[in-house]
Design an enzyme around this catalytic site. Sequence first.
Site, PDB file in Angstrom:
ATOM      1  N   ASP A  35       0.848  -1.195   0.000  1.00  0.00           N
ATOM      2  CA  ASP A  35       0.000   0.000   0.000  1.00  0.00           C
ATOM      3  C   ASP A  35       0.878   1.238   0.000  1.00  0.00           C
ATOM      4  O   ASP A  35       1.587   1.510   0.968  1.00  0.00           O
ATOM      5  CB  ASP A  35      -0.908  -0.037   1.232  1.00  0.00           C
ATOM      6  CG  ASP A  35      -1.734   1.221   1.418  1.00  0.00           C
ATOM      7  OD1 ASP A  35      -1.820   2.022   0.458  1.00  0.00           O
ATOM      8  OD2 ASP A  35      -2.288   1.405   2.513  1.00  0.00           O
ATOM      9  N   ASN A  37      -0.196   4.527  -0.417  1.00  0.00           N
ATOM     10  CA  ASN A  37      -0.770   5.801   0.047  1.00  0.00           C
ATOM     11  C   ASN A  37      -1.439   5.714   1.404  1.00  0.00           C
ATOM     12  O   ASN A  37      -2.068   6.675   1.848  1.00  0.00           O
ATOM     13  CB  ASN A  37      -1.761   6.351  -0.990  1.00  0.00           C
ATOM     14  CG  ASN A  37      -2.951   5.436  -1.196  1.00  0.00           C
ATOM     15  OD1 ASN A  37      -3.117   4.418  -0.512  1.00  0.00           O
ATOM     16  ND2 ASN A  37      -3.815   5.788  -2.148  1.00  0.00           N
ATOM     17  N   ASP A  39      -4.039   3.923   2.611  1.00  0.00           N
ATOM     18  CA  ASP A  39      -5.485   3.806   2.754  1.00  0.00           C
ATOM     19  C   ASP A  39      -5.934   2.383   3.081  1.00  0.00           C
ATOM     20  O   ASP A  39      -7.131   2.090   3.101  1.00  0.00           O
ATOM     21  CB  ASP A  39      -6.203   4.305   1.493  1.00  0.00           C
ATOM     22  CG  ASP A  39      -5.916   3.435   0.259  1.00  0.00           C
ATOM     23  OD1 ASP A  39      -5.095   2.498   0.373  1.00  0.00           O
ATOM     24  OD2 ASP A  39      -6.515   3.706  -0.802  1.00  0.00           O
ATOM     25  N   ASP A  43      -1.742  -0.850  -3.952  1.00  0.00           N
ATOM     26  CA  ASP A  43      -1.893  -0.021  -5.150  1.00  0.00           C
ATOM     27  C   ASP A  43      -0.646  -0.106  -6.014  1.00  0.00           C
ATOM     28  O   ASP A  43       0.334  -0.777  -5.658  1.00  0.00           O
ATOM     29  CB  ASP A  43      -2.182   1.428  -4.760  1.00  0.00           C
ATOM     30  CG  ASP A  43      -1.241   1.965  -3.686  1.00  0.00           C
ATOM     31  OD1 ASP A  43      -0.037   1.630  -3.745  1.00  0.00           O
ATOM     32  OD2 ASP A  43      -1.699   2.698  -2.795  1.00  0.00           O
ATOM     33  N   ASP A 216      -8.029 -13.772 -18.614  1.00  0.00           N
ATOM     34  CA  ASP A 216      -8.952 -14.346 -17.641  1.00  0.00           C
ATOM     35  C   ASP A 216     -10.080 -15.097 -18.354  1.00  0.00           C
ATOM     36  O   ASP A 216     -10.619 -14.634 -19.359  1.00  0.00           O
ATOM     37  CB  ASP A 216      -9.543 -13.215 -16.785  1.00  0.00           C
ATOM     38  CG  ASP A 216     -10.434 -13.707 -15.680  1.00  0.00           C
ATOM     39  OD1 ASP A 216      -9.931 -14.408 -14.784  1.00  0.00           O
ATOM     40  OD2 ASP A 216     -11.642 -13.396 -15.712  1.00  0.00           O
ATOM     41  N   GLU A 280       6.455 -13.671 -35.101  1.00  0.00           N
ATOM     42  CA  GLU A 280       7.263 -13.212 -33.992  1.00  0.00           C
ATOM     43  C   GLU A 280       6.562 -12.046 -33.292  1.00  0.00           C
ATOM     44  O   GLU A 280       5.922 -11.226 -33.926  1.00  0.00           O
ATOM     45  CB  GLU A 280       8.637 -12.765 -34.497  1.00  0.00           C
ATOM     46  CG  GLU A 280       9.600 -12.481 -33.384  1.00  0.00           C
ATOM     47  CD  GLU A 280       9.652 -13.640 -32.434  1.00  0.00           C
ATOM     48  OE1 GLU A 280       9.029 -13.512 -31.366  1.00  0.00           O
ATOM     49  OE2 GLU A 280      10.283 -14.662 -32.748  1.00  0.00           O
TER      50      GLU A 280
END
Length: 563
Positions: A35, A37, A39, A43, A216, A280
């Site tokens: 983390d 920042n 919070d 991130d 995904d 390629e």
Amino acid sequence: MTQHLAAPAAPAAGTHTDWWRGAVIYQVYPRSFADGNGDGMGDLAGVRARLPYLRDLGVDAVWLSPFYSSPQADAGYDVADYRAIDPMFGTLHDADALLRDAHELGLRVIVDLVPNHSSDQHEWFQRALREGPGSPLRERYHFRPGKGTDGELPPNDWESIFGGPAWTRTPDGEWYLHLFAPEQPDFNWEHPAVRDEFRSILRFWLDMGVDGFRVDVAHGLVKAAGLPDIGRHDQLRLLGNDTMPFFDQDGVHEIYRSWREVLAEYAGNALGPAGTGARETGGRILVAEAWTPTIERAAAYVRPDEMHQAFNFQYLGTSWDAAELREVIDSSLAAMRPVGAPATWVLSNHDVTRHTTRFANPPGLGTQLRTAGDRELGLRRARAATLLMLALPGSAYVYQGEELGLPDVTDLPDEVRQDPSFHRASGQDGFRDGCRVPIPWTVEGSSHGFGAGGSWLPQPAGWGELSVQAQTGDPDSTLELYRRALDIRRTQPGLGAGDSLEWLDAPEGVLAFRRESFVCTANTTGATVRIPAPGRVLLANTPVQVVDGKAELPADTTVWWAV
């Protein structure tokens, strides 16, 4: 912001263009890695600050789970804007800085791409809802009238993987398909606008400088014609590989051939090796998350003109048993050899119980467990399994925190769990939060160095004892075992890329194979086994005694030998 190609990565495994054949790729789950920042949520700034740790660990590339703009109904796998960073993770400037720093450190970066479904907050879906039945935007998803007298029944009997029907009714009476949560409507990949949009998204991130995409639900984009009923309930587990009309349809392969052409644009469309039909890609790669009934079906995703790698989920689900492991290793190598793709090996990820905990429990319980089991046994087996995995031919994936020997957190209170399938009454077990608890960096401090603002999932007591700080410099720690293993893997000629190995005679319960001047022996039994020493010990997860040419392999021990 101005788009540009970030600085190219220094070749790490193999040549510039085939580095992925023997690469060790580290999965970062951004919200739980670091983390930046304060919070309480991981991130991109946090990831960027920890990149030197990953370089020093010895991995070749970093795979980032989704960081796109999202309402976070399924931890970012519900994407509202594929070209924007969610504010909880930072900005495009943060992504650009991360890519530049990674490349300067010699690390490549692979990003998650979620093409099977969007968020219900995606602009297309919101317009489709506003415009109502007959809207052209509804053709980009699977909207259908319901069955029954008044359309009150779903269009077919498909069930959501998260539980309940795979259909949700809108206020105007139509139904839309979502194989996962209702907040994740499935795209209709028969529509040309969907195909065009994702080719554009690929180019956007390639222009940013990413080195590849992990795709995904790569097996889910195309549905069987007519969306036929299945005819039974309890159709599919979250990580199952049953044959279903909405998974592993042959039509997906045309999509990935077109994507391979997009990647070829970033290397001047130079043709690949003669006779392969491949183009390629300048080192850019596609990786399939494809749950298929057999490893042979998975191999179809990595034919020369499609993807480069496919996750080996058959290996992930194998017990710590020599006979089972040998069968899966042989079948994996045999399936990949005809298509010229590397086998991949993986033990943990963000969707399954960490293998330290799986191996601590009796075999046959699946990949989502609720019990901690025998922690000491689980760690010993996990360390041995890691050395076996890293000795096999091909590419390996490491999930964040496994290098610390982290167990799954099996006792999270119900009220803190955030896995959407946990909160659906008829859903899966939904215990994926246990492998997503933020990892510890320091012995003490707020959230053990994860960040100054606590942790979005509670960390258990004793987490600091498993931290990077606690294990660094301890020769017996799991972290230092990984560092030594990855260093040897880079320098030992017999390790990394390849598609074959030579099995050697070994006692029951022991695996032994040779790769050039390297031999790996793995004792999967619960007792010490004596074997002729094949050479000089390079590395072992537990101490090994060699006397008069005979080696005693303790229970659950893998040894690397130079011969």
